[in-house]
Enzyme design. Structure first.
Site, PDB file in Angstrom:
ATOM      1  N   GLN A 175      -6.738  -1.647   7.108  1.00  0.00           N
ATOM      2  CA  GLN A 175      -5.557  -2.453   6.781  1.00  0.00           C
ATOM      3  C   GLN A 175      -4.922  -3.127   7.999  1.00  0.00           C
ATOM      4  O   GLN A 175      -4.500  -4.274   7.909  1.00  0.00           O
ATOM      5  CB  GLN A 175      -4.520  -1.566   6.081  1.00  0.00           C
ATOM      6  CG  GLN A 175      -3.258  -2.305   5.649  1.00  0.00           C
ATOM      7  CD  GLN A 175      -2.272  -1.384   4.944  1.00  0.00           C
ATOM      8  OE1 GLN A 175      -2.446  -1.054   3.778  1.00  0.00           O
ATOM      9  NE2 GLN A 175      -1.253  -0.952   5.656  1.00  0.00           N
ATOM     10  N   GLU A 176      -4.823  -2.394   9.121  1.00  0.00           N
ATOM     11  CA  GLU A 176      -4.130  -2.971  10.286  1.00  0.00           C
ATOM     12  C   GLU A 176      -4.796  -2.553  11.591  1.00  0.00           C
ATOM     13  O   GLU A 176      -5.066  -1.367  11.790  1.00  0.00           O
ATOM     14  CB  GLU A 176      -2.658  -2.486  10.331  1.00  0.00           C
ATOM     15  CG  GLU A 176      -1.868  -2.851   9.100  1.00  0.00           C
ATOM     16  CD  GLU A 176      -0.486  -2.177   9.048  1.00  0.00           C
ATOM     17  OE1 GLU A 176       0.023  -1.727  10.072  1.00  0.00           O
ATOM     18  OE2 GLU A 176       0.055  -2.100   7.926  1.00  0.00           O
ATOM     19  N   LYS A 204       9.826   5.266   7.241  1.00  0.00           N
ATOM     20  CA  LYS A 204      10.206   4.080   6.473  1.00  0.00           C
ATOM     21  C   LYS A 204      11.394   4.471   5.599  1.00  0.00           C
ATOM     22  O   LYS A 204      11.226   5.207   4.611  1.00  0.00           O
ATOM     23  CB  LYS A 204       9.049   3.642   5.574  1.00  0.00           C
ATOM     24  CG  LYS A 204       7.836   3.066   6.311  1.00  0.00           C
ATOM     25  CD  LYS A 204       6.655   2.940   5.366  1.00  0.00           C
ATOM     26  CE  LYS A 204       5.546   2.065   5.906  1.00  0.00           C
ATOM     27  NZ  LYS A 204       4.304   2.175   5.093  1.00  0.00           N
ATOM     28  N   ASP A 239      -3.910   1.207  11.433  1.00  0.00           N
ATOM     29  CA  ASP A 239      -3.430   1.846  10.212  1.00  0.00           C
ATOM     30  C   ASP A 239      -4.559   1.704   9.208  1.00  0.00           C
ATOM     31  O   ASP A 239      -4.828   0.603   8.722  1.00  0.00           O
ATOM     32  CB  ASP A 239      -2.155   1.182   9.672  1.00  0.00           C
ATOM     33  CG  ASP A 239      -1.678   1.865   8.385  1.00  0.00           C
ATOM     34  OD1 ASP A 239      -2.327   2.861   7.958  1.00  0.00           O
ATOM     35  OD2 ASP A 239      -0.674   1.411   7.799  1.00  0.00           O
ATOM     36  N   SER A 273       0.875  -1.184   0.000  1.00  0.00           N
ATOM     37  CA  SER A 273       0.000   0.000   0.000  1.00  0.00           C
ATOM     38  C   SER A 273       0.906   1.225   0.000  1.00  0.00           C
ATOM     39  O   SER A 273       0.936   2.009   0.941  1.00  0.00           O
ATOM     40  CB  SER A 273      -0.924  -0.005   1.217  1.00  0.00           C
ATOM     41  OG  SER A 273      -0.199   0.136   2.412  1.00  0.00           O
ATOM     42  N   GLU A 313      -3.173   5.661  12.188  1.00  0.00           N
ATOM     43  CA  GLU A 313      -2.292   6.007  11.061  1.00  0.00           C
ATOM     44  C   GLU A 313      -3.117   6.169   9.789  1.00  0.00           C
ATOM     45  O   GLU A 313      -4.058   5.403   9.550  1.00  0.00           O
ATOM     46  CB  GLU A 313      -1.274   4.872  10.916  1.00  0.00           C
ATOM     47  CG  GLU A 313      -0.263   5.038   9.794  1.00  0.00           C
ATOM     48  CD  GLU A 313       0.674   3.829   9.735  1.00  0.00           C
ATOM     49  OE1 GLU A 313       0.959   3.222  10.804  1.00  0.00           O
ATOM     50  OE2 GLU A 313       1.104   3.459   8.635  1.00  0.00           O
ATOM     51  N   GLU A 339       1.726  -9.780   6.706  1.00  0.00           N
ATOM     52  CA  GLU A 339       2.657  -9.547   7.827  1.00  0.00           C
ATOM     53  C   GLU A 339       2.460 -10.543   8.955  1.00  0.00           C
ATOM     54  O   GLU A 339       3.048 -10.388  10.025  1.00  0.00           O
ATOM     55  CB  GLU A 339       2.474  -8.124   8.359  1.00  0.00           C
ATOM     56  CG  GLU A 339       2.840  -7.053   7.335  1.00  0.00           C
ATOM     57  CD  GLU A 339       2.612  -5.643   7.858  1.00  0.00           C
ATOM     58  OE1 GLU A 339       2.238  -5.475   9.031  1.00  0.00           O
ATOM     59  OE2 GLU A 339       2.803  -4.692   7.074  1.00  0.00           O
ATOM     60  N   HIS A 370       8.590  -1.090   9.507  1.00  0.00           N
ATOM     61  CA  HIS A 370       8.831  -2.089   8.463  1.00  0.00           C
ATOM     62  C   HIS A 370       7.932  -1.821   7.255  1.00  0.00           C
ATOM     63  O   HIS A 370       7.127  -0.883   7.270  1.00  0.00           O
ATOM     64  CB  HIS A 370       8.540  -3.489   9.018  1.00  0.00           C
ATOM     65  CG  HIS A 370       7.095  -3.722   9.377  1.00  0.00           C
ATOM     66  ND1 HIS A 370       6.581  -4.958   9.676  1.00  0.00           N
ATOM     67  CD2 HIS A 370       6.039  -2.866   9.482  1.00  0.00           C
ATOM     68  CE1 HIS A 370       5.302  -4.874   9.943  1.00  0.00           C
ATOM     69  NE2 HIS A 370       4.951  -3.605   9.843  1.00  0.00           N
ATOM     70  N   ARG A 371       8.027  -2.644   6.227  1.00  0.00           N
ATOM     71  CA  ARG A 371       7.080  -2.668   5.109  1.00  0.00           C
ATOM     72  C   ARG A 371       6.367  -4.019   5.130  1.00  0.00           C
ATOM     73  O   ARG A 371       6.826  -4.961   5.776  1.00  0.00           O
ATOM     74  CB  ARG A 371       7.799  -2.503   3.751  1.00  0.00           C
ATOM     75  CG  ARG A 371       8.595  -1.245   3.588  1.00  0.00           C
ATOM     76  CD  ARG A 371       7.825   0.033   3.899  1.00  0.00           C
ATOM     77  NE  ARG A 371       6.620   0.240   3.123  1.00  0.00           N
ATOM     78  CZ  ARG A 371       6.483   1.122   2.131  1.00  0.00           C
ATOM     79  NH1 ARG A 371       7.508   1.874   1.789  1.00  0.00           N
ATOM     80  NH2 ARG A 371       5.320   1.285   1.508  1.00  0.00           N
ATOM     81  N   LYS A 420       7.014   0.054  14.542  1.00  0.00           N
ATOM     82  CA  LYS A 420       5.944  -0.810  14.036  1.00  0.00           C
ATOM     83  C   LYS A 420       6.611  -1.877  13.188  1.00  0.00           C
ATOM     84  O   LYS A 420       7.107  -1.593  12.107  1.00  0.00           O
ATOM     85  CB  LYS A 420       4.969   0.035  13.198  1.00  0.00           C
ATOM     86  CG  LYS A 420       3.789  -0.760  12.663  1.00  0.00           C
ATOM     87  CD  LYS A 420       2.766   0.123  11.963  1.00  0.00           C
ATOM     88  CE  LYS A 420       2.946   0.123  10.466  1.00  0.00           C
ATOM     89  NZ  LYS A 420       1.733   0.554   9.723  1.00  0.00           N
ATOM     90  N   HIS A 474      -3.319  -5.918   2.213  1.00  0.00           N
ATOM     91  CA  HIS A 474      -2.450  -6.977   2.732  1.00  0.00           C
ATOM     92  C   HIS A 474      -3.113  -8.349   2.784  1.00  0.00           C
ATOM     93  O   HIS A 474      -2.459  -9.339   3.064  1.00  0.00           O
ATOM     94  CB  HIS A 474      -1.931  -6.613   4.126  1.00  0.00           C
ATOM     95  CG  HIS A 474      -0.986  -5.446   4.112  1.00  0.00           C
ATOM     96  ND1 HIS A 474      -0.527  -4.849   5.261  1.00  0.00           N
ATOM     97  CD2 HIS A 474      -0.395  -4.778   3.088  1.00  0.00           C
ATOM     98  CE1 HIS A 474       0.291  -3.855   4.949  1.00  0.00           C
ATOM     99  NE2 HIS A 474       0.383  -3.778   3.633  1.00  0.00           N
ATOM    100  N   ASP A 522       1.645   8.403   7.295  1.00  0.00           N
ATOM    101  CA  ASP A 522       2.555   7.474   6.598  1.00  0.00           C
ATOM    102  C   ASP A 522       2.586   7.879   5.127  1.00  0.00           C
ATOM    103  O   ASP A 522       3.493   8.607   4.694  1.00  0.00           O
ATOM    104  CB  ASP A 522       2.053   6.032   6.809  1.00  0.00           C
ATOM    105  CG  ASP A 522       2.750   5.011   5.914  1.00  0.00           C
ATOM    106  OD1 ASP A 522       3.781   5.337   5.308  1.00  0.00           O
ATOM    107  OD2 ASP A 522       2.249   3.864   5.807  1.00  0.00           O
TER     108      ASP A 522
END
Ligand code: PGA
Ligand code: ZN
Length: 399
Positions: A152-153, A326, A230, A40, A274, A194, A354-355, A377, A144, A301
């Site tokens: 997403q998260e 990042k 996120d 993303s 986020e 992830e 991270h990614r 994160k 993801h 982000d």
């Protein structure tokens, strides 16, 4: 002095090729690092080229400016040479993937020459003793995972943990607790990129499940575990219609999106949100930060892409009180550290990240500690995530 830079293709956690760099110095220093890769990605990120192309171009343009020319321990010169070799403002010639791999490998070689741990080399003697709180992705969907949540998260946030190590284990326990809760509800448990659970449930149910799990582990552990999100809202935003699209729910206008986030922050006492809004909407971010910025972190982000010019715009407008960092979004460690420092001078909390596509590289764990970032994160349980988390445990033990 750098005497050799070797570039190769290695696998990332999605099974895609990525760039790995080895840097060797005259005095026998050695560093190795690999570029991560996003799914993303922000529209304004530095350019990731196909790895073969990034490697070929970096060999032609960047390696001759490094070998025999620059000291590995002089990070600003290494990164200036990468920018000069590339010649564009977004690494579209040599690729941000080649740039970041070389930049990080040089830092490790510089640390090796000194015989210092990387976090100490990056932070220096005035580093202080702050450790980052790990935000752990425990449930997710979006870009993801298919057939999972819109958001997403969902991130476990052990804000009351007495140490990084306890926070890391708490996040893993929250992750495990969630699979039990989902099983109890008869929901199949798949995993996303992830290693977070990617259940076929709506966002509302995910909020309930994550709140239940964090409350339970918080009670067991005896310290506060909040959670956050996120939303990666740029991926949901339809610019033509001016709405945020939610599968299985009505679209939300920008105003409705802001109200929704405010409501969720208040209902769940969330510690972190986020990218709740589109990556170009600095003004909507500012309205949200104005409304809930005193009770939660609003983090940019895709909004900032680790870029100091975009961050400065956010500072001027009051768009957020937090920035995601990042290194591969901007291409070098110097640029990433400059963004962290501009943030901390202006009360903006950094979250080193991270990614979704990662390798076993642990540079970001050292960067977070070295630059005294308040958060990191880097996932919860998958191997390429535990590589960073376990490195944090070792750093905490030795620091
Ligand atoms: P990405 O997602 O690495 O796929 O871009 C992570 C994030 O949005 O924070
Ligand atoms: Zn994000």
């Amino acid at each position: 002095l750098i005497t050799n830079v070797t570039l190769r293709r290695v696998l990332d956690s999605r099974g895609n090729p990525t760039v790995e760099a080895d840097v060797t110095t005259e005095s026998g220093g050695f560093g190795r690092a690999a570029a991560p890769s996003g799914a993303s990605t922000g529209e304004h990120e530095a350019i990731e080229l196909p790895p073969s192309e990034a490697i070929a171009n970096a060999r032609d343009l960047a390696v001759p400016r490094l070998e025999g020319e620059v000291y590995a321990g002089d990070q600003r010169s290494v990164d200036a040479a990468l920018h000069a070799a590339d010649g564009t403002d977004n690494f579209s010639e040599i690729g941000a993937n080649s740039a970041v791999a070389i930049s990080m490998a040089a830092a490790k070689a510089g640390a090796d020459v000194l015989g210092a741990p990387l976090y100490q080399h990056l932070g220096g003697t005035f580093r202080g003793d702050q450790f980052p709180t790990p935000l752990g992705n425990v449930v997710g969907g979006g870009e993801h995972a298919e057939e999972a949540t819109n958001i997403q998260e969902f991130l476990s946030a052990p804000v009351g943990a007495p140490s990084v190590t306890e926070a890391i284990f708490a996040n893993a326990e929250v992750h495990a607790e969630i699979s039990e809760i989902l099983e109890g509800r008869g929901v199949p448990v798949n995993k996303g990129d992830e290693g977070a659970w990617a259940p076929p449930i709506g966002d509302d149910e995910a909020f309930e499940v994550v709140a239940e799990a964090t409350d339970r582990i918080s009670d067991e552990r005896g310290f506060e575990i909040s959670f956050g999100l996120d939303m990666a809202a740029a991926e949901m935003y339809d610019a033509e219609e001016g709405v945020y699209e939610y599968e299985g729910e009505p679209d939300r206008t920008t105003q409705e999106q802001i109200d929704y986030v405010v409501e969720m922050v208040e209902e769940y006492d969330m510690a972190y949100v986020e990218d709740p809004l589109d990556e170009n909407d600095f003004e909507a971010f500012a309205e949200l930060t104005e409304r809930v910025g005193d009770q939660t972190l609003i983090c940019g982000d895709d909004l900032y892409v680790t870029n100091v010019e975009r961050l400065q715009e956010g500072i001027d407008l009051g768009s957020s009180n937090s920035i995601l960092i990042k290194p591969n979004q901007i291409g070098t460690l110097t640029d990433a550290v400059d963004a962290i420092e501009l943030g901390s001078k202006n009360g903006i909390q950094s979250v080193v990240s991270h990614r979704s596509g990662e390798t076993e590289d642990t540079t970001i764990a050292h960067l977070a500690v070295g630059a005294a970032a308040p958060y990191i994160k880097t996932g919860t349980v998958a191997g390429e995530r535990t590589a960073k988390l376990n490195e944090l445990i070792r750093i905490e033990e030795n620091a």
